[in-house]
Motif scaffolding. Structure first.
Motif, PDB file in Angstrom:
ATOM      1  N   GLU A   2      41.287  38.785  41.406  1.00  0.00           N
ATOM      2  CA  GLU A   2      42.258  37.864  40.817  1.00  0.00           C
ATOM      3  C   GLU A   2      42.116  36.437  41.348  1.00  0.00           C
ATOM      4  OE1 GLU A   2      46.985  38.076  39.858  1.00  0.00           O
ATOM      5  OE2 GLU A   2      46.374  38.617  41.884  1.00  0.00           O
ATOM      6  N   LYS A  13      40.055  36.150  35.875  1.00  0.00           N
ATOM      7  CA  LYS A  13      41.291  36.530  35.207  1.00  0.00           C
ATOM      8  C   LYS A  13      41.337  38.051  35.076  1.00  0.00           C
ATOM      9  CE  LYS A  13      43.975  35.493  31.117  1.00  0.00           C
ATOM     10  NZ  LYS A  13      44.052  34.731  29.882  1.00  0.00           N
ATOM     11  N   LYS A  30      46.668  43.573  35.708  1.00  0.00           N
ATOM     12  CA  LYS A  30      47.821  42.806  36.195  1.00  0.00           C
ATOM     13  C   LYS A  30      49.030  43.706  36.389  1.00  0.00           C
ATOM     14  CE  LYS A  30      46.855  38.295  34.157  1.00  0.00           C
ATOM     15  NZ  LYS A  30      47.351  37.277  33.200  1.00  0.00           N
TER      16      LYS A  30
END
Length: 84
Positions: free
Chosen positions: A14, A18, A24
């Motif tokens: 991270e 991305k 995430k």
């Protein structure tokens, strides 16, 4: 649920790339429940900021300023991270 090892790999990823939405979410869920990984993530972000500050300082030799990784290297690194 992610293992702490996989969570730290995603934290490192991270910092430079991305994360996809699933990564995430997995990382957010893990750090929400794991105090050790949450602390590691905070410390890791502070260290990254300090390193970037150091690299961009006047003490850094000119030849290293503005050095970036090639797209091919980034793709190979991502592939390697995903395989482990």
């Amino acid at each position: 649920m992610l293992s702490c090892r996989k969570a730290t790999e995603l934290m490192e990823k991270e910092l430079h790339f991305k994360l996809n939405p699933i990564e995430k979410m997995q990382l957010r869920m893990h750090t929400g429940m794991c105090n050790a990984c949450n602390a590691y993530q905070k410390n890791n972000k502070h260290m990254e900021k300090a390193l970037k500050t150091h690299i961009s300082s006047t003490e850094t030799p000119q030849k290293y300023k503005g050095v970036t990784l090639s797209d091919d290297f980034k793709k190979a690194l991502i592939k390697d991270l995903e395989e482990n």
